[in-house]
Design an enzyme around this catalytic site. Structure first.
Site, PDB file in Angstrom:
ATOM      1  N   GLY A 151       0.695  -1.302   0.149  1.00  0.00           N
ATOM      2  CA  GLY A 151       0.019   0.051   0.007  1.00  0.00           C
ATOM      3  C   GLY A 151       0.861   1.218   0.138  1.00  0.00           C
ATOM      4  N   LYS A 152       1.926   1.279   0.916  1.00  0.00           N
ATOM      5  CA  LYS A 152       2.718   2.455   0.905  1.00  0.00           C
ATOM      6  C   LYS A 152       3.666   2.615  -0.344  1.00  0.00           C
ATOM      7  CE  LYS A 152       2.882   2.300   5.886  1.00  0.00           C
ATOM      8  NZ  LYS A 152       2.592   0.770   5.910  1.00  0.00           N
ATOM      9  N   ASP A 209      10.896  -6.675   0.695  1.00  0.00           N
ATOM     10  CA  ASP A 209      10.360  -7.456   2.051  1.00  0.00           C
ATOM     11  C   ASP A 209      10.979  -8.680   2.022  1.00  0.00           C
ATOM     12  OD1 ASP A 209       7.707  -6.878   3.588  1.00  0.00           O
ATOM     13  OD2 ASP A 209       7.904  -9.092   3.516  1.00  0.00           O
ATOM     14  N   ASP A 247      16.574  -9.581   3.121  1.00  0.00           N
ATOM     15  CA  ASP A 247      16.393  -9.141   4.503  1.00  0.00           C
ATOM     16  C   ASP A 247      17.026  -7.637   4.783  1.00  0.00           C
ATOM     17  OD1 ASP A 247      16.673  -8.714   7.447  1.00  0.00           O
ATOM     18  OD2 ASP A 247      17.721 -10.497   7.705  1.00  0.00           O
ATOM     19  N   CYS A 272       3.236   0.099  13.398  1.00  0.00           N
ATOM     20  CA  CYS A 272       1.769   0.354  13.934  1.00  0.00           C
ATOM     21  C   CYS A 272       1.637  -0.217  15.417  1.00  0.00           C
ATOM     22  CB  CYS A 272       1.184  -0.709  13.025  1.00  0.00           C
ATOM     23  SG  CYS A 272       1.772  -2.348  12.922  1.00  0.00           S
TER      24      CYS A 272
END
Lengths: 759, 240
Positions: free
Chosen positions: A398-399, A417, A444, A518
């Site tokens: 999304g970002k 990722d 990583d 988050c």
């Protein structure tokens, strides 16, 4: 006979006033008492109820004149006001403030109009409450735990009624017939009423309410026997909920409301166990939350975690515009609104007749389902067109796609990722949304400076414990404990250092890193950023987000850099989005500050290797142990130094590199940071060199030498570099430690003297 | 060295892009001169390159071989005709195709340089994936290429709102769901499917030419489904 309504008062409730009949206390009371209140009200709740009765009368009375203008107020209550309100409500989109303004207007108007009538209405309502109270005395409520508190208005009502009518017994008889919603159990009620009668004559009603509170509303802690009973037969949730509220109330007015002989800790422990039971948290997490929030806010936070945040979508401006998308979705039967003034691409979905994740617009890539909080870090980062940007932890994409749309598909985005499975979603989203400037890889994040460096901007949405998104994943409540948090924090520290080293400080347009999680834990947020500030040449800059709570600059025993105020925290209960933390850092130098001892060694190779920071977990210990040969190398020291330093630098932590040009600056930094850093490094020294005392001593020598020569010129440095050994051991140990304890200092002094005498 | 081609009734042309001494296999522009001519299944036109290009390392991100390029361009030209050159020469830079793990990626050259830093096994995707080569070296066009096919599409089909959902589930389009179709669509011509709001939904193959479409009964298939945007949800795994 019981309830006497002043005929001059206009009881404006509901349709058919003339046909209105007294329907009994229950239904009457239901209008005064809001549905939110449980039957047993705490003292604060009673206060609130009282206030509400004062306020609610006004809007009801207001509405009727607005509708029909049959009231006497119609002359000066003009329709313009109503229109203004309506226009306001229609014009603005979803800002809460707009609704608050309306309410304020309403209240003001009501206050103007209904000043006189309120008191009488209160009296009427008080009558009801009074009636309730009297009747309830006769009945016993169950009340398993602490003694229940009375309604303030009930007391007031009782007193007023007694004043007015002076026929208490008659009232009680009649009121007993009425239905009783409220449960009262206390024998104290009788005593209080007698007290009230005495007090009423002398004081205002408000004061007496307060006095009554003190005398009546005592929240009693359950004793040991009661606790044992609870373990066998747990309380029902409602009583636990009530007890929580009472407890919070007592804790907020502790000196007034405490029970004699009971410590605050007892109240706190009871509160914690109750909240754990009621909201299903494990005690560790609840303890952490209690440290973060004041008690009343904590209850709000926990309540907010029980419900879902609203569904939000982000318009893909590469393919459509927000108003076109909104129109298309409305045509499909979706109820939506713009997200807020702070976002030009966000839309919040209230309800929808079609699945939002499967509309043809979604499939065509016109929008993306994304939480509102996820828009914030990208807005803070604000990537420009033509830049090279890295997203270190990009799944589900999304970002990344938001960044691409801000960059208008120019420049390059590297979406990385660590999890190959989740990368599939990144690929899917990138293709669906029509992003063409991205490269997706599976590293990583900690390895990244080696792979590529020199990015203009970097976004790091670090993997965290997820304590901010409990509403999405309730398993977090019970599964997180201290080791999880510490592990996350450690990983985040490594990642943020890697991210900083991937940024190019000399970038024309950038040099920024945004770190976000988050999570709401201080260990994962402020602590990590503070760590980065100490370890690298970065500084915090304003995020550009004008709402949100400022980050902590101190928390319990920790003290952070004052610029941590520039970071932002978001909470579910205050901002209606997932818990989030955003920090924006600017890198102002590509050099990596080393400890003072390591300064001299790293002169030559430092220049070569500044752009490629090596920040892997130190492998120093292994080569250090393998090569303790300091004394033997004298003539070839310089050459071997460079070689070894180059090797060690590639392996060791980043503390080793110092560009010769920037040495003075670095040195000054090191001098400033002598105190706390020295202690840390000293400890690390001890740990690492346990096995090899010789190397340790040598390192101490070197470090001592380094410290002394740090104030000298570069020529002095060369000498020291000669002195410092080329061994990997030394360098690596030195890298870690630039400080030492007293004893080491003394030994170093001795060594130095020997050396100097030897030279 | 550049190679010249002998086309029937056409003057042999040098590749206008590799006038310099570049190796042919690095120049994917060669075909664009070929396709400037009317489209013929130009199978016989390519000359083989040095043997080095035939050694295919499946892991490395490499340029396409001639045969692969030919196959792919044939497939693309079914939908967009000779507009392929517009894909390669864009105002914002030169783009090229690269093969990685049997998939064809369409990327700008600037991105290519950055992507070389990443090791092959860690690289998942670059730019836009157009499709993949099957084990038997046939080229299968993925829905991810839709954004580039749609603007240059020569033959288009519009689907009625009622039949949208059915098409997005992977079914063929029937006459009853057909809204519009471009004139002169030949049978078995590659078409791009749009919704009535001009949102591209996918692509397919016309089962009947325009004339027949008018006559045929409502339940017969007029467009064969090949790819649709619903695959982003249905076949998320196979996109990578």
């Amino acid at each position: 006979m019981g309830r006497k309504i002043d005929p001059t008062n206009k009881v404006k409730r509901g349709p058919g006033r003339k046909a209105r009949k007294q329907k009994g206390a229950e239904t009457e009371l239901a209008k005064f008492i809001t549905d939110d209140e449980p039957k047993k009200l705490s003292s604060r709740a009673k206060k609130r109820a009282f206030k509400r009765t004062q306020v609610t009368v006004k809007p009801k009375e207001e509405k009727q004149p607005k509708k029909g203008f049959s009231d006497e107020n119609s002359e000066w209550l003009t329709p313009a006001k109503r229109k203004r309100k309506l226009e306001q409500s229609e014009g603005d989109e979803d800002s809460d403030s707009q609704w608050e303004d309306e309410e304020d207007l309403d209240e003001e108007e009501k206050e103007e109009v209904e000043a006189n009538e309120d008191e009488d209405d209160d009296g009427d309502m008080v009558d009801d409450y009074g009636a309730m109270e009297d009747s309830s005395e006769a009945e016993e409520a169950e009340g398993a735990d602490s003694e229940e508190e009375e309604l303030l208005p009930i007391e007031r009502a009782a007193r007023k009624q007694k004043k007015m009518q002076k026929a208490t017994t008659q009232e009680e008889d009649e009121d007993d017939d009425d239905d009783d919603e409220e449960e009262e159990e206390d024998e104290e009620d009788d005593d209080e009423e007698s007290e009230d009668e005495k007090m009423d004559d002398k004081e205002d009603e408000d004061d007496t309410i307060q006095m009554n509170l003190d005398g009546v509303d005592k929240f009693k802690l359950p004793g040991a026997s009661e606790r044992e009973k609870e373990e066998l037969v747990p309380l029902d949730l409602q009583s636990i909920h009530q007890r929580i509220k009472d407890n919070v109330d007592v804790l907020s007015h502790f000196s007034e409301k405490r029970e004699e002989g009971k410590e605050r800790t007892e109240y706190l422990s009871l509160l914690k166990s109750d909240m754990c039971t009621y909201y299903s948290y494990n005690p560790f997490l609840m303890g952490k939350l209690m440290d973060l929030f004041p008690h009343s806010e904590l209850v709000d936070f926990l309540e907010a975690n029980e419900i879902q945040r609203p569904v939000t979508i982000r318009t893909n401006t590469l393919k459509t515009r927000r108003r076109d998308l909104a129109q298309a979705l409305i045509n499909r039967g979706v109820n939506l609104d713009p997200l807020g003034k702070w976002s030009k691409v966000g839309l919040v979905i209230f309800d929808s007749s079609v699945p939002i994740g499967a509309t043809p617009e979604y499939l065509a890539g016109h929008y993306m389902l994304q939480g509102a909080s996820s828009l914030l870090p990208v807005m803070a980062l604000s990537p420009q067109e033509g830049e090279t940007v890295l997203d270190m932890s990009s799944a589900p994409g999304g970002k990344t796609t938001y960044m691409a749309q801000l960059m208008r598909n120019t420049g390059v985005i590297i979406a990385n990722d660590a999890s190959a499975d989740r990368l599939k979603s990144v690929v899917g989203n990138i293709h669906r949304l029509g992003v063409t400037n991205s490269i997706i890889c599976n590293y990583d994040g900690r390895q990244f400076p080696k792979v590529m460096g020199g990015f203009d901007r970097v976004l790091l949405d670090a993997p965290c414990s997820g304590t901010g998104v409990i509403s999405k994943d309730p398993a977090v409540k019970t599964s997180k404990d201290d080791s999880d948090i510490q592990r996350s924090a450690h990983l985040q520290k490594e990642l943020i250092l890697a991210a900083i080293d991937s940024v190019n400080a000399e970038s024309q347009t950038g040099g920024y890193l945004v770190y976000c999680t988050c999570s709401i834990m201080v260990e994962e947020n402020e602590w990590v950023v503070d760590y980065a500030l100490k370890k690298r040449n970065v500084k915090l800059v304003p995020t550009g987000l004008d709402f949100g709570k400022e980050g902590f600059t101190r928390f319990k025993e920790k003290r952070f850099h004052p610029s941590l105020k520039l970071t932002r925290r978001f909470y579910p209960h205050s901002h209606n989005m997932d818990g989030f933390f955003v920090a924006k850092l600017k890198k102002f130098s590509n050099t990596i500050p080393t400890a003072p001892a390591d300064q001299k060694e790293e002169e030559e190779p430092a220049e070569e290797e500044t752009p490629v920071a090596s920040e892997e977990p130190s492998k120093n210990s292994k080569p250090a142990k393998s090569k303790p040969q300091q004394k033997n190398k004298s003539p070839s020291q310089e050459k071997t130094e460079t070689k070894q330093t180059s090797k060690t630098i590639s392996d060791s932590k980043t503390t080793e590199k110092v560009v010769s040009k920037n040495k003075p600056a670095v040195k000054s930094k090191k001098l400033k940071d002598d105190g706390p850093k020295q202690k840390k490094i000293a400890r690390m020294d001890e740990e690492d060199s346990k096995q090899d005392k010789k190397t340790k001593e040598k390192l101490l020598k070197v470090s001592k030498v380094d410290e002394e020569t740090s104030k000298k010129s570069e020529a002095g440095k060369k000498e020291e570099s000669l002195l410092t050994k080329t061994n990997k051991n030394k360098k690596k140990l030195l890298q870690k430690k630039s400080r030492m304890g007293k004893n080491k200092f003394k030994t170093l002094k001795k060594m130095l003297k020997k050396q100097e005498s030897g030279l | 060295m550049c190679h010249s081609f002998a086309l029937t009734a056409h003057v042999p042309q040098l590749c206008t892009h590799c006038a310099c001494a570049t190796v042919l296999r690095q120049c994917s522009h060669v075909l664009y001169t070929v396709l400037a001519a009317p489209l013929i299944p130009c199978v016989s036109l390519f000359l083989s390159i040095s043997a080095g290009s035939l050694i295919i390392n499946l892991v490395i991100m490499r340029p396409l071989t001639d045969e692969e390029t030919k196959t792919m361009f044939e497939k693309l030209s079914k939908y967009i005709g000779e507009n392929i050159k517009l894909l390669i020469d864009r105002p914002d830079g030169t783009y090229c195709f690269r093969l990685h793990h049997d998939r064809v990626y369409y990327i700008s050259e600037k991105m290519l340089k950055m992507a070389t830093n990443i090791s092959r096994d860690k690289l998942v995707s670059v730019g836009t994936c157009f499709g993949k080569f099957t084990k038997t070296q046939k080229f299968r066009l993925h829905i991810t290429a839709l954004d580039f096919l749609a603007p240059y599409a020569k033959y288009k089909v519009w689907v009625k709102p009622g039949a949208e959902q059915s098409y997005l589930y992977g079914n063929h389009i029937m006459k009853s769901g057909l809204g519009r179709i471009t004139e002169n669509t030949a049978q078995y011509q590659g078409v791009v499917v749009y919704s009535m709001a001009d949102v591209p939904l996918g692509f397919g193959v016309a089962a009947k030419n325009t004339q027949e479409c008018r006559k045929v009964d409502p339940m017969s298939i007029v467009v064969f489904h090949q790819a649709d945007v619903g695959e982003y949800i249905r076949c998320e795994d196979t996109l990578t």
